[in-house]
Design an enzyme around this catalytic site. Structure first.
Site, PDB file in Angstrom:
ATOM      1  N   TYR A   1       0.806  -1.232   0.000  1.00 30.19           N
ATOM      2  CA  TYR A   1       0.000   0.000   0.000  1.00 30.19           C
ATOM      3  C   TYR A   1       0.835   1.278   0.000  1.00 30.19           C
ATOM      4  CZ  TYR A   1      -3.696  -3.322   1.060  1.00 30.19           C
ATOM      5  OH  TYR A   1      -4.568  -4.373   0.996  1.00 30.19           O
TER       6      TYR A   1
ATOM      7  N   ASP B   1     -25.782  -2.826  -1.889  1.00 30.59           N
ATOM      8  CA  ASP B   1     -27.202  -2.421  -1.964  1.00 30.59           C
ATOM      9  C   ASP B   1     -27.349  -0.926  -1.711  1.00 30.59           C
ATOM     10  OD1 ASP B   1     -28.102  -4.954  -2.536  1.00 30.59           O
ATOM     11  OD2 ASP B   1     -28.720  -5.417  -0.475  1.00 30.59           O
TER      12      ASP B   1
ATOM     13  N   HIS C   1      -9.217   1.037  -5.619  1.00 29.04           N
ATOM     14  CA  HIS C   1      -8.345   0.211  -4.778  1.00 29.04           C
ATOM     15  C   HIS C   1      -6.911   0.642  -5.025  1.00 29.04           C
ATOM     16  CE1 HIS C   1     -11.572  -2.523  -3.728  1.00 29.04           C
ATOM     17  NE2 HIS C   1     -11.959  -2.417  -4.989  1.00 29.04           N
TER      18      HIS C   1
HETATM   19  C1  DQA Z   1      -7.827  -2.510  -0.934  1.00 31.78           C
HETATM   20  C2  DQA Z   1      -7.784  -3.961  -1.423  1.00 31.78           C
HETATM   21  C3  DQA Z   1      -8.619  -4.861  -0.525  1.00 31.78           C
HETATM   22  O1  DQA Z   1      -8.570  -6.204  -0.982  1.00 31.78           O
HETATM   23  C4  DQA Z   1      -8.080  -4.825   0.897  1.00 31.78           C
HETATM   24  O2  DQA Z   1      -8.912  -5.594   1.749  1.00 31.78           O
HETATM   25  C5  DQA Z   1      -7.907  -3.450   1.405  1.00 31.78           C
HETATM   26  C6  DQA Z   1      -7.416  -2.391   0.522  1.00 31.78           C
HETATM   27  C7  DQA Z   1      -6.893  -1.609  -1.753  1.00 31.78           C
HETATM   28  O3  DQA Z   1      -7.042  -0.391  -1.650  1.00 31.78           O
HETATM   29  O4  DQA Z   1      -6.027  -2.100  -2.466  1.00 31.78           O
HETATM   30  O5  DQA Z   1      -8.104  -3.186   2.599  1.00 31.78           O
HETATM   31  O6  DQA Z   1      -9.152  -2.034  -1.091  1.00 31.78           O
END
Ligand code: DQA
Length: 149
Positions: A25, A89, A102
């Protein structure tokens, strides 16, 4: 005319950005991400309401409150992407453009991350571009809102 409001919602564990699996991340924090979004929004002439919650119900309530208030929604549902029919939903009931973001490329990771319920309700999905994904989502939403005028 008042600047259109874009709601930017972040799901569970995103408050741990910077500390959490930096190899996936990155090292930037949630505050850094908010600053990037605020600066991008200012340049685009939109305003943002940037929030994070670890609670599914709270995210759902914020999505519901977007009705009549926000012109667009950007959401990183984090782990709830892969589990929450209820969040999907809630998003489905909105009639504003929605972009799911993401940070990581969920399709390159474990198979349980490949499916997102929220994607069924989103107009667009951006993944794998880190913080830049939020910037691009803001640019896309501002384009869509301009086209709709
Ligand atoms: C996420 C990807 C998801 O699978 C994970 O659970 C996250 C972060 C991302 O930003 O890459 O918490 O949403």
């Amino acid at each position: 005319m008042a600047a259109p409001l874009i709601l930017v919602l972040n799901g569970p564990n995103l408050n741990m950005l910077g500390l959490r699996e930096p190899e996936i991340y990155g090292t930037g924090t949630l505050d850094d991400l908010e600053t990037l979004c605020a600066e991008t929004a200012e340049g685009l002439g939109v305003s943002i309401d940037f929030r994070q919650s670890n609670l599914e119900g709270e995210l759902i309530s914020w999505v519901q409150e977007a009705r009549g208030r926000a012109a667009g929604l950007i959401i990183n549902p984090a782990g709830y992407s892969h589990t929450s029919v209820a969040l999907m939903d809630a998003i489905q009931t909105l009639d504003i453009p929605v972009i799911e973001v993401h940070l990581s490329n969920i399709h390159q990771r474990e198979s349980f991350r490949h499916h997102s319920y929220v994607s069924h309700a989103a107009d667009g999905v951006i993944c794998g571009l880190g913080f830049a994904g939020y910037r691009l989502a803001l640019i896309a939403l501002s384009d869509i809102l301009e086209e709709d005028q």
